[in-house]
Design a protein around this motif. Sequence first.
Motif, mmCIF file in Angstrom:
data_model
loop_
_atom_site.group_PDB
_atom_site.id
_atom_site.type_symbol
_atom_site.label_atom_id
_atom_site.label_comp_id
_atom_site.label_asym_id
_atom_site.label_seq_id
_atom_site.Cartn_x
_atom_site.Cartn_y
_atom_site.Cartn_z
ATOM 1 N N ARG A 93 0.683 8.311 -11.151
ATOM 2 C CA ARG A 93 -0.715 7.878 -11.177
ATOM 3 C C ARG A 93 -0.821 6.376 -11.417
ATOM 4 N NH1 ARG A 93 -3.928 11.803 -15.139
ATOM 5 N NH2 ARG A 93 -2.381 11.022 -16.594
ATOM 6 N N HIS A 94 0.192 5.811 -12.033
ATOM 7 C CA HIS A 94 0.244 4.354 -12.145
ATOM 8 C C HIS A 94 1.712 3.962 -12.160
ATOM 9 C CE1 HIS A 94 0.834 4.834 -16.588
ATOM 10 N NE2 HIS A 94 0.001 5.827 -16.428
ATOM 11 N N ASN A 95 2.055 2.748 -12.598
ATOM 12 C CA ASN A 95 3.423 2.227 -12.432
ATOM 13 C C ASN A 95 3.746 2.048 -10.946
ATOM 14 O OD1 ASN A 95 5.737 2.794 -15.044
ATOM 15 N ND2 ASN A 95 3.540 2.949 -15.284
ATOM 16 N N LEU A 96 2.752 1.698 -10.154
ATOM 17 C CA LEU A 96 2.957 1.555 -8.718
ATOM 18 C C LEU A 96 3.867 0.375 -8.392
ATOM 19 C CD1 LEU A 96 -0.751 1.936 -7.541
ATOM 20 C CD2 LEU A 96 1.065 3.598 -7.134
ATOM 21 N N VAL A 97 4.449 0.427 -7.194
ATOM 22 C CA VAL A 97 5.111 -0.750 -6.664
ATOM 23 C C VAL A 97 4.072 -1.864 -6.565
ATOM 24 C CG1 VAL A 97 4.724 0.012 -4.277
ATOM 25 C CG2 VAL A 97 6.536 -1.630 -4.783
ATOM 26 N N PRO A 124 -1.877 -3.179 11.187
ATOM 27 C CA PRO A 124 -0.801 -3.505 10.244
ATOM 28 C C PRO A 124 0.541 -2.959 10.728
ATOM 29 C CG PRO A 124 -2.720 -2.636 9.094
ATOM 30 C CD PRO A 124 -2.972 -2.420 10.547
ATOM 31 N N VAL A 125 1.575 -3.708 10.470
ATOM 32 C CA VAL A 125 2.932 -3.294 10.796
ATOM 33 C C VAL A 125 3.595 -2.776 9.527
ATOM 34 C CG1 VAL A 125 5.179 -4.065 11.638
ATOM 35 C CG2 VAL A 125 3.076 -5.024 12.625
ATOM 36 N N VAL A 126 4.159 -1.575 9.588
ATOM 37 C CA VAL A 126 4.882 -1.033 8.447
ATOM 38 C C VAL A 126 6.266 -1.676 8.424
ATOM 39 C CG1 VAL A 126 5.808 1.020 7.340
ATOM 40 C CG2 VAL A 126 3.610 1.134 8.528
ATOM 41 N N VAL A 127 6.495 -2.517 7.424
ATOM 42 C CA VAL A 127 7.769 -3.219 7.301
ATOM 43 C C VAL A 127 8.786 -2.361 6.560
ATOM 44 C CG1 VAL A 127 8.878 -5.279 6.356
ATOM 45 C CG2 VAL A 127 6.592 -5.444 7.360
ATOM 46 N N LEU A 128 8.349 -1.775 5.450
ATOM 47 C CA LEU A 128 9.168 -0.862 4.667
ATOM 48 C C LEU A 128 8.329 0.353 4.323
ATOM 49 C CD1 LEU A 128 10.757 -3.331 2.060
ATOM 50 C CD2 LEU A 128 11.929 -2.349 4.045
ATOM 51 N N ASP A 129 8.966 1.479 4.140
ATOM 52 C CA ASP A 129 8.263 2.632 3.602
ATOM 53 C C ASP A 129 9.174 3.347 2.617
ATOM 54 O OD1 ASP A 129 10.017 4.182 5.114
ATOM 55 O OD2 ASP A 129 8.559 4.671 6.656
ATOM 56 N N GLY A 130 8.646 4.408 2.030
ATOM 57 C CA GLY A 130 9.411 5.153 1.049
ATOM 58 C C GLY A 130 9.017 4.892 -0.387
ATOM 59 N N CYS A 164 0.878 -1.171 0.000
ATOM 60 C CA CYS A 164 0.000 0.000 0.000
ATOM 61 C C CYS A 164 0.914 1.219 0.000
ATOM 62 C CB CYS A 164 -0.905 0.020 1.237
ATOM 63 S SG CYS A 164 -2.134 -1.282 1.310
ATOM 64 N N ALA A 165 1.387 1.593 -1.181
ATOM 65 C CA ALA A 165 2.360 2.680 -1.274
ATOM 66 C C ALA A 165 1.903 3.888 -0.452
ATOM 67 C CB ALA A 165 2.542 3.087 -2.738
ATOM 68 N N PRO A 166 2.773 4.410 0.425
ATOM 69 C CA PRO A 166 4.221 4.225 0.474
ATOM 70 C C PRO A 166 4.713 3.074 1.357
ATOM 71 C CG PRO A 166 3.599 5.962 1.979
ATOM 72 C CD PRO A 166 2.331 5.513 1.305
ATOM 73 N N TYR A 167 3.862 2.104 1.690
ATOM 74 C CA TYR A 167 4.224 1.083 2.668
ATOM 75 C C TYR A 167 4.216 -0.328 2.089
ATOM 76 C CZ TYR A 167 2.642 4.931 5.644
ATOM 77 O OH TYR A 167 2.448 6.157 6.213
ATOM 78 N N LEU A 168 5.113 -1.166 2.609
ATOM 79 C CA LEU A 168 4.933 -2.610 2.599
ATOM 80 C C LEU A 168 4.458 -2.972 3.992
ATOM 81 C CD1 LEU A 168 5.180 -5.539 1.574
ATOM 82 C CD2 LEU A 168 7.594 -5.483 2.277
#
Length: 1012
Positions: free
Chosen positions: A174-178, A161-167, A141-145
């Motif tokens: 608008r697209h090309n999301l992680v 939920p635990v934020v494992v990674l962010d950034g 869920c950008a900006p989070y894993l």
Amino acid sequence: MTRSVRLPVALAILALGPSSPAQEFPEPYDSQDPGAGLPSAAEALEGMRLPEGFRATLFAAEPDVRQPIALATDPRGRLWVAENYTYAEHERNFDTDLRDRILILDDLDRDGRFDRRTVFWDRGVRLSSVEVGFGGVWALCAPYLLFIPDRDGDDRPDGEPVVVLDGWDADTIRHNLVNGLRWGPDGWLYGRHGIQATSLVGPPGAAESDRVAMNCGVWRYHPTRKVFEVVSRGTTNPWGMDWDERGQLFFINTVIPHLWHAIPGSYYERMYGEHANPHLYALMGQTADHVHWDTRESWDFIREGGVSDTTDRAGGGHAHSGMLIYQGDDWPEEYRGDVLALNFHGRRINRDRLERFGATYAARHLPDPVRWSDPWFRGVELVSGHDGSVFVADWSDTGECHENDGVHRSSGRIYKISFGDPEVPAVPDVSAVDDRGLVELLGHPNAWYARQARRILQERAHAGLDLSAIADDLQGSVEASPDEVLRLRALWSLFGIGGTTEEWIRSLLDDPDEHVRTWAVRLLVDRGPPSGETIDAFERLTEREESGLVLTYLASSLQRLPVGRRWPIAESIASKSAFADDPVLPLMLWYGIEPAVPGDPDRACSVAGSARFGPVSRFIARRLTAEMADRPEAAAPIVALLGRTEDPGIRFDLLSGMADALRGLRRAEPPPGWAEASESLSASEDAEVRRLTRELAVVFGDGRAMEELRAIASDPDADPSARRDAIGAMVRGRAEGLFELLGGLLSERDLATDAVRGLATLDDPETVPLLLDRIGRLQPGPRREALNALASRPESASAMLDAVEAGRIDREEFSAFLVRQLRTLGDPTLERRVAAIWPEYRPISEAASVRIASYRLAMTPERLAGADPSNGRSVFSKTCSQCHVLFGDGGKVGPELTGAQRGDLGYLLENLVDPGATLGEDYRMTVFALADGRVVNGLVAEQSDRTVTIQTPTERIVVPRDEIEDRRKSDQSLMPEGLLDPLSEAEVADLIRYLQGPGQVPLPEGQPASSP
């Protein structure tokens, strides 16, 4: 740190958690006009075309599932669905307006349709992926894993939920999301990232210096070691990946070629932009030997049509979303190991076959097995299930990027494709199987069971359970099983539970199977730099290794080794003449040794002089020559090698590399030994060696070389390309008498453009009257260059405007870009004169939305249907083709249009009228003020420590950094606003008609017609 300005909103959503007061899930709304109407799910199913013996069921459809962007399965075979309603949204209240959620769908009676639906979590924002494992659910869920714990397995989150990674970038795109969470055979969680933004990834609270920059490519995260790293970089928007039976990762991509082999440390071709490392010099291409469209012909992406016959036969189009390598036990054996990918515009599944080729793989195209006639079909995901069937997620929309014309959020389908009636799964819940039973499942013909078993064993080991008894069984399978695939599955599982030692894995370097040796190399560097004993073993292996695949992964491993230990392996790889022309191995070798080259020039030259191994010799010479700015002696070993070697091929490579490094520079200190070496090189029998030697000698200040170049440039009987090269070298070297030489060449048809470009660099007062006098006699190409040259300085621009006002130059010859170039000179008097001469070119961003709305009203379907695409092609040639390729023709300054969303009128108008509105960072214009008085507008194409390469609409200019007095990044696209302003309404319609393609194309014979 993250760069999300909406971080508080996102955190507020996460904080809602399961323990917060229940809030109703906001009913998703439609912002897209459905037009003639969405075909029913039953109609869409009926219109599918399947191979004989196959059947498809509608596993789920709206309202039970909507906007399914990603799928996963759990050990019980249930389907997990990520529903994304917030795609491309930035301004909504994600608490009350829109949210995303994760569903669980279960088929209890096994009739191919779900019976039980559970909402697991409904607090998502920009949810693009879901995966299950390690006591919970992973969600992007950008900006989070995020990790959503569910340790008791009751399908309800145990906590927030635990934020494992962010950034992960969430605001500039608008697209090309992680996207793309998947468990790899090595026990890591893999994902993908698109090209439109660069994320800075790390654990929450990490400093920017401790984060990893990530643009397009593939990444991985270890769930227990908590390590993040990039695997491969490049492509455009990868959205689908899988591992074959031997653990090789392949991924699918959109816009540019489709299928790529994700070798750790690889750098792939990009749709646009540069990789961060300026010393890569060349990028790897795709694995497939084909593309899925015919670039020679126009083909249409309009929502209710098909594609041209030739593109249909090729595969249906450029865009792919969703991929798997079939390894189930339900479909016929002939499909096993084949790549299945969803073709977005072709509304089908593409099928490619992987084959060992050269050092790695190639993929051959096979007939496409499955098609949809539903014009709303937008396949985005493929996964295989526990019974060997294949699930397909259909976003169900009429747009391409889901936002230009709104989003139809109330639709979505999931299909299940089987061959006949799949057998009842032998194991209803893999997580309930004991340890020894999991080991037995590693041999199951359906790889789904082996993958679940491997991960569960890894989870149990992480939980502290004693798995020593099965570790012996796994080691025995690796060492003695006759089944190659089982050996690899046992190896991955044994490594995942911590049952291996470095010494034992080293013993596998002697294994007779190339895939076991490959994985031994990979696992020995999995945790970082290996021990000295392992590096010694790598050196011995490389000397005797004949498998290109093993050599490729040894080359990949170099990036994990201390730079001083890379050379023996590199020398051995470079001696493998069988792979000298391989498209992969030489580049992987270069990526591995590049950081070591400046520190050990003598060892680098030993590799460069031993044999020609792809471009490695040229790149070594280029890298060392680039160091001359700080250390003139850095290139001395290259010069010494030039004097020693008699191989003309190696000489050419070394000289080419030196020339590449010095391109754009006017003067450089010659490296030690150059004077002696150049005497021998100038007498070479090879004409190319002599040419390169002269050009380098000019940069090194050799007057004799300049005279030779002058003789070549002035000789009307010499080859035009040789004369052109000579002119370029003389211009860079600022030769005496250059003005007279170039002025004389203006009358030569083949060299006039080069002469004008050379004159443009001279701050000579006689250049302006010369160009104005000759401009009427120049051919169109040189005349455009002359206008560009005159527009680059305020004084010459003023004289040119005098000529326009006097009628000596036709105002119609000025493009929108050239008019804007005049405005960027920063002279108020010039600005007023430009506005008076070209009133149709409005100031930037003036009422762009009004103009778009006006064109929308005028460009009705009836108006466009009657437009003339032939004239549109002529308009395109005049206004667009300098910068864009369409159907194989045009310049490569901006993005290629063949695969763009050309069928969408709104998309076209937005980009034609207001190109800066959706501008990617790589297409933002930079305004350069140069020391010679010119102002140049263009894109930064390349940069080195000493030069900047500027791409203008007509040429690439290499400029020394010390000749750039000022540079300013613009908010504008290189493509100017107002491109349509001087065109009549009929010309605009003709252009749009040509850009959109030929209109509705009949579907191939036998394919059902689209539903109304």
